[in-house]
Design an enzyme around this catalytic site. Structure first.
Site, PDB file in Angstrom:
ATOM      1  N   ASN A  12       0.870  -1.178   0.000  1.00 53.75           N
ATOM      2  CA  ASN A  12       0.000   0.000   0.000  1.00 53.75           C
ATOM      3  C   ASN A  12       0.904   1.224   0.000  1.00 53.75           C
ATOM      4  O   ASN A  12       1.565   1.508   0.992  1.00 53.75           O
ATOM      5  CB  ASN A  12      -0.887  -0.044   1.262  1.00 53.75           C
ATOM      6  CG  ASN A  12      -1.696   1.222   1.443  1.00 53.75           C
ATOM      7  OD1 ASN A  12      -1.757   2.072   0.553  1.00 53.75           O
ATOM      8  ND2 ASN A  12      -2.335   1.349   2.598  1.00 53.75           N
ATOM      9  N   TRP A  13       0.902   1.939  -1.128  1.00 55.20           N
ATOM     10  CA  TRP A  13       1.826   3.083  -1.261  1.00 55.20           C
ATOM     11  C   TRP A  13       1.283   4.355  -0.622  1.00 55.20           C
ATOM     12  O   TRP A  13       1.957   5.387  -0.613  1.00 55.20           O
ATOM     13  CB  TRP A  13       2.153   3.319  -2.741  1.00 55.20           C
ATOM     14  CG  TRP A  13       2.858   2.163  -3.398  1.00 55.20           C
ATOM     15  CD1 TRP A  13       3.283   1.000  -2.802  1.00 55.20           C
ATOM     16  CD2 TRP A  13       3.217   2.045  -4.785  1.00 55.20           C
ATOM     17  NE1 TRP A  13       3.882   0.176  -3.733  1.00 55.20           N
ATOM     18  CE2 TRP A  13       3.853   0.801  -4.966  1.00 55.20           C
ATOM     19  CE3 TRP A  13       3.062   2.875  -5.900  1.00 55.20           C
ATOM     20  CZ2 TRP A  13       4.328   0.365  -6.194  1.00 55.20           C
ATOM     21  CZ3 TRP A  13       3.540   2.452  -7.137  1.00 55.20           C
ATOM     22  CH2 TRP A  13       4.179   1.204  -7.283  1.00 55.20           C
ATOM     23  N   LYS A  14       0.046   4.281  -0.132  1.00 56.02           N
ATOM     24  CA  LYS A  14      -0.579   5.434   0.546  1.00 56.02           C
ATOM     25  C   LYS A  14      -0.430   6.700  -0.311  1.00 56.02           C
ATOM     26  O   LYS A  14      -0.544   6.628  -1.522  1.00 56.02           O
ATOM     27  CB  LYS A  14      -0.001   5.593   1.961  1.00 56.02           C
ATOM     28  CG  LYS A  14      -0.114   4.288   2.752  1.00 56.02           C
ATOM     29  CD  LYS A  14       0.095   4.437   4.230  1.00 56.02           C
ATOM     30  CE  LYS A  14      -0.036   3.078   4.891  1.00 56.02           C
ATOM     31  NZ  LYS A  14       0.028   3.124   6.341  1.00 56.02           N
ATOM     32  N   HIS A  97      -9.455   0.861   5.245  1.00 56.20           N
ATOM     33  CA  HIS A  97      -8.119   0.992   5.845  1.00 56.20           C
ATOM     34  C   HIS A  97      -8.238   1.873   7.084  1.00 56.20           C
ATOM     35  O   HIS A  97      -9.060   2.789   7.123  1.00 56.20           O
ATOM     36  CB  HIS A  97      -7.150   1.607   4.828  1.00 56.20           C
ATOM     37  CG  HIS A  97      -5.739   1.593   5.330  1.00 56.20           C
ATOM     38  ND1 HIS A  97      -5.257   2.553   6.189  1.00 56.20           N
ATOM     39  CD2 HIS A  97      -4.735   0.709   5.137  1.00 56.20           C
ATOM     40  CE1 HIS A  97      -3.988   2.256   6.491  1.00 56.20           C
ATOM     41  NE2 HIS A  97      -3.652   1.145   5.870  1.00 56.20           N
ATOM     42  N   GLU A  99      -6.648   4.285   8.140  1.00 56.22           N
ATOM     43  CA  GLU A  99      -6.542   5.733   7.896  1.00 56.22           C
ATOM     44  C   GLU A  99      -7.863   6.274   7.343  1.00 56.22           C
ATOM     45  O   GLU A  99      -8.226   7.416   7.599  1.00 56.22           O
ATOM     46  CB  GLU A  99      -5.350   6.009   6.972  1.00 56.22           C
ATOM     47  CG  GLU A  99      -4.035   5.855   7.737  1.00 56.22           C
ATOM     48  CD  GLU A  99      -2.903   5.201   6.966  1.00 56.22           C
ATOM     49  OE1 GLU A  99      -2.906   5.263   5.726  1.00 56.22           O
ATOM     50  OE2 GLU A  99      -2.005   4.620   7.621  1.00 56.22           O
ATOM     51  N   GLU A 169      -4.895  -5.291  10.490  1.00 53.29           N
ATOM     52  CA  GLU A 169      -3.866  -4.278  10.707  1.00 53.29           C
ATOM     53  C   GLU A 169      -4.135  -3.569  12.036  1.00 53.29           C
ATOM     54  O   GLU A 169      -4.950  -2.640  12.083  1.00 53.29           O
ATOM     55  CB  GLU A 169      -3.890  -3.243   9.577  1.00 53.29           C
ATOM     56  CG  GLU A 169      -3.623  -3.812   8.200  1.00 53.29           C
ATOM     57  CD  GLU A 169      -3.093  -2.755   7.236  1.00 53.29           C
ATOM     58  OE1 GLU A 169      -1.961  -2.915   6.780  1.00 53.29           O
ATOM     59  OE2 GLU A 169      -3.795  -1.776   6.974  1.00 53.29           O
ATOM     60  N   GLY A 175       2.804   2.117  10.814  1.00 55.53           N
ATOM     61  CA  GLY A 175       3.712   3.250  10.692  1.00 55.53           C
ATOM     62  C   GLY A 175       4.453   3.589  11.976  1.00 55.53           C
ATOM     63  O   GLY A 175       5.065   4.643  12.083  1.00 55.53           O
ATOM     64  N   SER A 215       3.850  -2.278  10.165  1.00 58.29           N
ATOM     65  CA  SER A 215       5.303  -2.309  10.376  1.00 58.29           C
ATOM     66  C   SER A 215       5.963  -3.610   9.917  1.00 58.29           C
ATOM     67  O   SER A 215       6.931  -4.070  10.547  1.00 58.29           O
ATOM     68  CB  SER A 215       5.649  -2.011  11.838  1.00 58.29           C
ATOM     69  OG  SER A 215       5.251  -0.690  12.172  1.00 58.29           O
ATOM     70  N   GLY A 236       3.119  -1.235   4.206  1.00 55.92           N
ATOM     71  CA  GLY A 236       3.098   0.191   3.900  1.00 55.92           C
ATOM     72  C   GLY A 236       4.491   0.674   3.547  1.00 55.92           C
ATOM     73  O   GLY A 236       4.981   0.450   2.440  1.00 55.92           O
ATOM     74  N   GLY A 237       5.159   1.300   4.515  1.00 50.54           N
ATOM     75  CA  GLY A 237       6.464   1.923   4.287  1.00 50.54           C
ATOM     76  C   GLY A 237       7.479   1.069   3.535  1.00 50.54           C
ATOM     77  O   GLY A 237       8.133   1.543   2.596  1.00 50.54           O
TER      78      GLY A 237
HETATM   79  P1  13P Z   1       3.323   0.280   7.592  1.00 51.48           P
HETATM   80  O1  13P Z   1       3.847  -0.987   6.981  1.00 51.48           O
HETATM   81  O2  13P Z   1       4.020   1.511   7.092  1.00 51.48           O
HETATM   82  O3  13P Z   1       3.241   0.182   9.078  1.00 51.48           O
HETATM   83  O4  13P Z   1       1.795   0.463   7.065  1.00 51.48           O
HETATM   84  C1  13P Z   1       0.925  -0.617   7.147  1.00 51.48           C
HETATM   85  C2  13P Z   1      -0.308  -0.277   6.398  1.00 51.48           C
HETATM   86  O5  13P Z   1      -1.083   0.568   6.798  1.00 51.48           O
HETATM   87  C3  13P Z   1      -0.551  -0.988   5.136  1.00 51.48           C
HETATM   88  O6  13P Z   1      -1.852  -0.774   4.685  1.00 51.48           O
END
Ligand code: 13P
Length: 253
Positions: A12-14, A97, A99, A169, A175, A215, A236-237
């Protein structure tokens, strides 16, 4: 990992990358990918889905949207509907998600409608669930996730339920660098399966892939992926760098 179920590695590149970076990231992943029978899915920012999809042509990489509105079309300024998602050739959509839930106020009811819309249009919903730190500390992790699942699946037949992918998640792990221990993740994944079994059948509970997110990094993936109810990861990251995403995928090869 349980090889009877579909194994999925998703990024997920957000709200990151420029167009050029997005295309280069997709090309880099495609180039480094070795033969894999795992599903690889990337979720770029929506404006880049079309060019990223073009960059992935002829590769096994699937592309998805990070969000989608539930109405087919209409006067919904700024939204992207299921017909548009379909039209790009995207095959997945992230729904609910954390967020979206916690920054943009998406409710379980909206999330349910989005799941239904995705299924109706032949798009695979990747339903995200997970508890906040306060909820974990108050001993409410299971009840929170149970409510999220029960509401998202409300009224869905077993046949439609089987079209959903779940990503657990925990919000406190997203994050933050505080990955859930493999034991915590496994126990929540087993609980999610138990919830699905209560709602449906053993077969539904045993078939739906449940991914872990929060993470995930190359140095913690092995312990998580060794767990019997973890069928892949939503990253994510660490999915924003070709090498770290490939290193995560490689654990499954
Ligand atoms: P991180 O891997 O950056 O913690 O993010 C997880 C995430 O929200 C994937 O959708």
């Amino acid at each position: 990992m349980n090889t009877k179920r579909k194994q999925i590695f998703a990024g997920n590149w957000k709200m990151y990358t420029t167009q050029r970076e997005a295309v280069n990231l997709a090309l880099g992943i495609a180039e480094g990918l070795q033969k894999t029978d795992r599903e690889i899915v990337i979720f770029p920012p929506s404006v880049y889905v079309v060019c990223v999809k073009a960059a992935c042509e002829g590769t096994p990489i699937k592309v998805g949207f990070q969000n989608m509105y539930f109405e087919k079309e209409g006067a919904f300024t700024g939204e992207i509907g299921p017909l548009m998602v379909k039209d790009t050739g995207a095959s997945y959509v992230l729904i609910g998600h954390s967020e979206r839930r916690h920054i943009f106020g998406e409710t379980d009811e909206m999330i349910h409608k989005k799941v239904v819309a995705a299924i109706a249009h032949g798009i695979t919903p990747m339903l995200c669930v997970g508890e906040l730190l306060e909820e974990r500390e108050a001993g409410k992790s299971e009840s929170t996730v149970e409510t999220q699942i029960v509401k998202a699946f409300e009224g869905l037949t077993a046949e439609d339920a089987l079209k959903v992918v779940i990503a657990y998640e925990p919000v406190w792990a997203i994050g933050t660098g505080k990955v859930a221990t493999p034991e915590i993740a496994q126990s929540m994944h087993a609980f999610i399966r138990k919830t699905l079994q209560t709602l449906y059948t053993d077969t539904v509970a045993e078939t739906i892939p449940v991914l872990y997110g929060g993470s995930v990094k190359p140095d913690n993936i092995a312990g998580l992926y060794a767990m019997p109810d973890i069928d892949g990861v939503l990253v994510g990251g660490a999915s924003l760098k070709v090498q770290s995403f490939l290193d995560i995928i490689r654990v499954a090869l």
